[in-house]
Design a protein around this motif. Structure first.
Motif, PDB file in Angstrom:
ATOM      1  N   THR A   1      13.499  -8.213  46.817  1.00 56.08           N
ATOM      2  CA  THR A   1      13.060  -9.021  46.024  1.00 56.08           C
ATOM      3  C   THR A   1      11.481  -9.465  46.134  1.00 56.08           C
ATOM      4  OG1 THR A   1      15.284 -10.089  45.639  1.00 56.08           O
ATOM      5  CG2 THR A   1      13.191 -11.337  44.832  1.00 56.08           C
TER       6      THR A   1
ATOM      7  N   VAL B   1      11.616 -16.646  46.907  1.00 56.48           N
ATOM      8  CA  VAL B   1      11.028 -16.484  45.409  1.00 56.48           C
ATOM      9  C   VAL B   1       9.968 -17.544  45.245  1.00 56.48           C
ATOM     10  CG1 VAL B   1      11.170 -16.915  42.940  1.00 56.48           C
ATOM     11  CG2 VAL B   1      12.862 -15.568  44.213  1.00 56.48           C
TER      12      VAL B   1
ATOM     13  N   LEU C   1      11.588 -10.971  38.002  1.00 56.31           N
ATOM     14  CA  LEU C   1      13.151 -11.727  38.345  1.00 56.31           C
ATOM     15  C   LEU C   1      13.840 -10.955  37.158  1.00 56.31           C
ATOM     16  CD1 LEU C   1      12.185 -15.001  39.505  1.00 56.31           C
ATOM     17  CD2 LEU C   1      12.993 -13.041  40.975  1.00 56.31           C
TER      18      LEU C   1
ATOM     19  N   GLU D   1      14.944  -7.647  39.009  1.00 58.93           N
ATOM     20  CA  GLU D   1      15.947  -8.275  39.522  1.00 58.93           C
ATOM     21  C   GLU D   1      17.225  -8.481  39.120  1.00 58.93           C
ATOM     22  OE1 GLU D   1      16.293  -9.090  43.147  1.00 58.93           O
ATOM     23  OE2 GLU D   1      14.258  -7.482  43.324  1.00 58.93           O
TER      24      GLU D   1
END
Lengths: 149, 185
Positions: free
Chosen positions: B47, B91, B142, B146
């Motif tokens: 990530t 994050v 994201l 992701e």
């Protein structure tokens, strides 16, 4: 030649909303109908789709797993140990400093108190055996004894 | 939120095992710490790499996230929430770095290529992402890279879901325009 028609803004709104929710049958039909006649919206959708596909393809996935720094885990554990030591020092240091200050205060007090007999001689209870510096003990003279007899 | 999905079979065992590890971590068990690191590091580094586009920086951020997570593990009310909690920390740390990086990029404007299969594509994508404001960039990555749901993106970024929707809309549109400029479609 691109053709822009009435309903393009609705098409764009719906084509964006299709990512967020399930469109109704009527909305899906509108998209299909508009797509078939509006070349500009068709091109825009195709560009958007290509761009997002390239973005997804550029994602790092499993290849990341094979090339970890060998000390990854060890570094974290070492830092955690250092961190916990620092925290305990930070926690206990005020107590240590307080104890040191108290100790120094006690030492200083002891040094400042004058070193003299605790009680004056007049206050000593009778019959107490004591000996002071320079005081001579009575000596027994045999000649004097004969005279007494 | 990340752990509230329906678990089945092995996943249930994994969740139970993780709860045990978290409980043991609270007591200072280093074996449990190692197990948690081994379980989560791939996801965190992946990530962070996707967000920052820099492998070494991503590893630093992942380590920082683990340190912060373990330091604050006592504050966790539910042991099963650990993985989501760790992910959020990661994050947010990435976003902090992106915020700083944005200023750097305006000065130096240089992008280093990465090793890997589709190198050219990645370099182009990296340049395009660097031109987006960090909130749009993080939201886009994201969601698209992701594959997080809108709820998850909202939770991780600590913003309402409506903000995620509008940011994604803006980010997709701006990314499309940048893409056209780059490839000359």
């Amino acid at each position: 030649m691109s053709v822009r028609l009435f309903g393009c803004s609705k098409y764009q709104r719906l084509s964006n909303e299709k990512f967020d929710r399930t469109l109704s049958l009527a909305e899906r039909e509108f998209l299909a109908k508009h797509r078939s006649v509006c070349s500009e919206c068709r091109m825009r959708e195709s560009q958007s789709s290509n761009a997002l596909n390239m973005l997804r393809m550029a994602a790092f996935d499993d290849e990341v797993q094979d090339s970890f720094e060998p000390q990854f885990e060890e570094r974290i554990l070492r830092k955690l140990r250092v961190q916990s030591t620092r925290e305990s020092v930070r926690y206990w240091s005020p107590a240590f400093v307080g104890a040191m200050i108290a100790g120094l205060a006690v030492l200083a007090t002891l040094q400042l108190v004058p070193n003299r007999p605790s009680l004056p001689s007049s206050n000593r209870p009778e019959g107490t055996a004591y000996r002071t510096r320079g005081e001579r003990l009575p000596t027994l003279d045999i000649n004097k004894l004969d005279r007494i007899r | 939120m990340f752990d509230t999905r329906v678990f089945s079979g092995a996943a249930v065992d994994q969740a139970a095992q993780e709860r045990q590890w978290v409980a043991r971590c609270r007591e200072g068990d280093e074996t449990a710490l190692s197990s948690l690191i081994a379980r989560h590091r791939n996801r965190l580094v992946r990530t962070a790499t996707n967000l920052l586009r820099d492998r070494h920086e991503a590893e630093d951020v992942a380590q920082e996230a683990f340190l912060k997570g373990f330091r604050e593990i006592h504050k966790l009310r539910e042991d099963r929430a650990f993985s989501g909690y760790l992910y959020k920390i990661c994050v947010r740390l990435c976003m902090d770095r992106l915020r700083l990086k944005r200023a750097e990029l305006t000065e130096f404007d240089s992008v280093q290529p990465h090793e890997g299969g589709t190198v050219e594509n990645r370099v182009v994508i990296e340049k395009l992402l660097a031109q987006l404001p960090y909130e749009l960039r993080a939201t886009l990555v994201l969601r698209e890279m992701e594959q997080l749901s809108y709820d998850e993106v909202a939770e991780v970024m600590h913003v309402p879901i409506g903000t995620v929707r509008s940011r994604l809309h803006t980010a997709r549109e701006r990314f499309r325009k940048l893409w056209i400029e780059a490839v000359g479609e």
